[in-house]
Each structure stands twice: as structure tokens, then as C-alpha cells.
Design a protein around this motif. Sequence first.
Motif, PDB file in Angstrom:
ATOM      1  N   VAL A 103       0.832  -1.202   0.000  1.00  0.00           N
ATOM      2  CA  VAL A 103       0.000   0.000   0.000  1.00  0.00           C
ATOM      3  C   VAL A 103       0.867   1.253   0.000  1.00  0.00           C
ATOM      4  O   VAL A 103       0.587   2.224  -0.704  1.00  0.00           O
ATOM      5  CB  VAL A 103      -0.940   0.011   1.220  1.00  0.00           C
ATOM      6  N   ARG A 104       1.940   1.247   0.774  1.00  0.00           N
ATOM      7  CA  ARG A 104       2.826   2.406   0.840  1.00  0.00           C
ATOM      8  C   ARG A 104       3.421   2.717  -0.529  1.00  0.00           C
ATOM      9  O   ARG A 104       3.459   3.889  -0.947  1.00  0.00           O
ATOM     10  CB  ARG A 104       3.948   2.159   1.851  1.00  0.00           C
ATOM     11  N   GLU A 105       3.877   1.690  -1.235  1.00  0.00           N
ATOM     12  CA  GLU A 105       4.482   1.892  -2.554  1.00  0.00           C
ATOM     13  C   GLU A 105       3.441   2.411  -3.551  1.00  0.00           C
ATOM     14  O   GLU A 105       3.730   3.297  -4.373  1.00  0.00           O
ATOM     15  CB  GLU A 105       5.097   0.581  -3.052  1.00  0.00           C
ATOM     16  N   SER A 145      -7.383   1.106   6.258  1.00  0.00           N
ATOM     17  CA  SER A 145      -7.175   1.789   7.536  1.00  0.00           C
ATOM     18  C   SER A 145      -7.515   0.925   8.750  1.00  0.00           C
ATOM     19  O   SER A 145      -7.052   1.203   9.859  1.00  0.00           O
ATOM     20  CB  SER A 145      -8.004   3.076   7.579  1.00  0.00           C
ATOM     21  N   SER A 146      -8.324  -0.096   8.564  1.00  0.00           N
ATOM     22  CA  SER A 146      -8.663  -0.964   9.694  1.00  0.00           C
ATOM     23  C   SER A 146      -7.437  -1.727  10.187  1.00  0.00           C
ATOM     24  O   SER A 146      -7.337  -2.079  11.364  1.00  0.00           O
ATOM     25  CB  SER A 146      -9.767  -1.953   9.288  1.00  0.00           C
ATOM     26  N   ASN A 147      -6.494  -1.972   9.278  1.00  0.00           N
ATOM     27  CA  ASN A 147      -5.271  -2.683   9.651  1.00  0.00           C
ATOM     28  C   ASN A 147      -4.107  -1.738   9.933  1.00  0.00           C
ATOM     29  O   ASN A 147      -3.185  -2.089  10.677  1.00  0.00           O
ATOM     30  CB  ASN A 147      -4.863  -3.651   8.536  1.00  0.00           C
ATOM     31  N   GLN A 183      -3.495   2.126  11.138  1.00  0.00           N
ATOM     32  CA  GLN A 183      -4.092   3.360  11.625  1.00  0.00           C
ATOM     33  C   GLN A 183      -3.555   4.596  10.903  1.00  0.00           C
ATOM     34  O   GLN A 183      -4.281   5.589  10.739  1.00  0.00           O
ATOM     35  CB  GLN A 183      -3.825   3.490  13.137  1.00  0.00           C
ATOM     36  N   TRP A 184      -2.318   4.548  10.444  1.00  0.00           N
ATOM     37  CA  TRP A 184      -1.721   5.716   9.797  1.00  0.00           C
ATOM     38  C   TRP A 184      -2.357   6.021   8.440  1.00  0.00           C
ATOM     39  O   TRP A 184      -2.147   7.106   7.881  1.00  0.00           O
ATOM     40  CB  TRP A 184      -0.213   5.510   9.629  1.00  0.00           C
ATOM     41  N   LEU A 185      -3.164   5.093   7.929  1.00  0.00           N
ATOM     42  CA  LEU A 185      -3.818   5.300   6.642  1.00  0.00           C
ATOM     43  C   LEU A 185      -5.172   5.995   6.767  1.00  0.00           C
ATOM     44  O   LEU A 185      -5.800   6.325   5.759  1.00  0.00           O
ATOM     45  CB  LEU A 185      -4.019   3.954   5.935  1.00  0.00           C
ATOM     46  N   ARG A 186      -5.637   6.223   7.976  1.00  0.00           N
ATOM     47  CA  ARG A 186      -6.959   6.811   8.174  1.00  0.00           C
ATOM     48  C   ARG A 186      -7.102   8.142   7.417  1.00  0.00           C
ATOM     49  O   ARG A 186      -6.178   8.961   7.409  1.00  0.00           O
ATOM     50  CB  ARG A 186      -7.228   7.052   9.650  1.00  0.00           C
TER      51      ARG A 186
END
Length: 251
Positions: free
Chosen positions: A68-70, A106-108, A110-113
Motif C-alpha cells: 500500500v505504501r508503494e 485503515s482498519s489494519n 491506523q496511519w492510513l486513516r
Amino acid sequence: MSHSTEQPLSLLRSLIQARSFGDSTLRFLGSLLVSKDVKSLIEVRSGVTQLLRSECISVLLSISDKTVREKLIVLEFFVRAFALVADHESCLALRYEALVMRQMKSSNYQWLRVSPLEWLRFVEDALNNGFHSVAEKACENALSYLRNNDVLKPGTDAFTENLNAVSEITRLRNRAMTLVASRSVQVQAAEYLRRKTTEQKMSGLSFKGKRCLATTAFRNGIKRQNVRRLNQHQSLLKINNELDGSHLNLR
């Protein structure tokens, strides 16, 4: 496209294909858009936009198995690139893709919220650029996500700010729905006018065709009548001639 334009575009393509998604590539892209010649600037902007759209699709397909980050790094690069060339449609599409991706994961992590303010900024940009249906969809998605999230629980950080953002998103959703409905009515009205215009043209052609047929039939009728009269006249002349001949024979 001129030779002077092809070379820098080729270099930009090479940087993207080499997966150079940093600030240096964006600075190079920005340098291509600096021109004193308006005609050249339009040509370069068009060429860069087409290149970005083509390469973006290719790159996104190639990173389907990345983290996801990439993926977010790549999306952020293209969002900024499309913003530089003022391709608002592509920019908004990728921003929405990134927000939805973060929301799903984001459920897995938190920083993606996605915060209410992020959704609010996106909705405002979509409305300001005329993408009303996109804004409506984003509002529905945002409200559904935020209501099931603890950002609206009293006592949480930035509770008042988040609550105000949600209230504003709700207001903008209603506005977007009104604009979409208004646009739908306008499209239907335009379609109705086009259909009526076409029907009137076809009716006019049909009337002309019928009038031509009626005129032709009328003329043919007159011709037949004249031929009939001529035949009658010739028959009378023939009878008179025969009678005259008979009188001569008697004498």
C-alpha cells in the motif's frame, strides 16, 4: 510535434519508466512547462498530458502486487504531475483512488486513516472544478466511512473540528445532489429539443415528398386528360373526313 519537444518528452518518459517518482522528476516536468511562446507551451502541455495518462495506466497496472505504501507513493507522484499540467480530471481521479485505498486499509493500519478534513478538501475541489457527480459520490463515501469511525466520538482529538467538517460535507453533498439533478434536467431538455428538431425536419421532408407526389399526380392527370381530348378530337376529324368522302362519292 516539433523535434525540440520530442527530446524532453522522451527524457520524461525514460524517468517515469525507470520508476523515478521523486521531486527531481517533478522539477524537470515543471521546467518543460516554462516557455515564453504560448504556442509552444500549449504543444508541450498537450504532449506531457498525453504522456502522463499513458504512462500512469501502465505503471498502475505494473504495481498491482506492491505494498500500500508503494502504491500511495506512485499515486501521489502522478497526482502532483497532473496538477502541474492542470489536468484536473486525472488529478481528482487519482486523489479519489488514493483516499479510497487508504480508507479500505485503515482498519489494519491506523496511519492510513482519512480525516474528515481530507475528504472535505477533496469534495470542495471536485465541486469547484465542475465534477458534481464525483463530489456527490465522495460525500456519500466519506459520510459512510466517518460515521463508522471513532473520529466523531466525544472526547477524541479534534472532535469539534471533525464534527464541523462532517457538517460541511453533508451540506456540500446536498449541493452536489442539486447540481447533478439540475444537470440531468438540462441534458434531458437538450435531448428533447434535439429530438423535436429532428422530427420537424423529417416531417418537413415527408411533407415535401408528399407534395411532390401530389404535384406529379396532378400534372400526370392533366396530361392524360389532354391526351384523351386530343384523341377525341382526332376521332371527330376522322369521322368528318369520312362523311365528306361519302358525300363526294354520292355526288
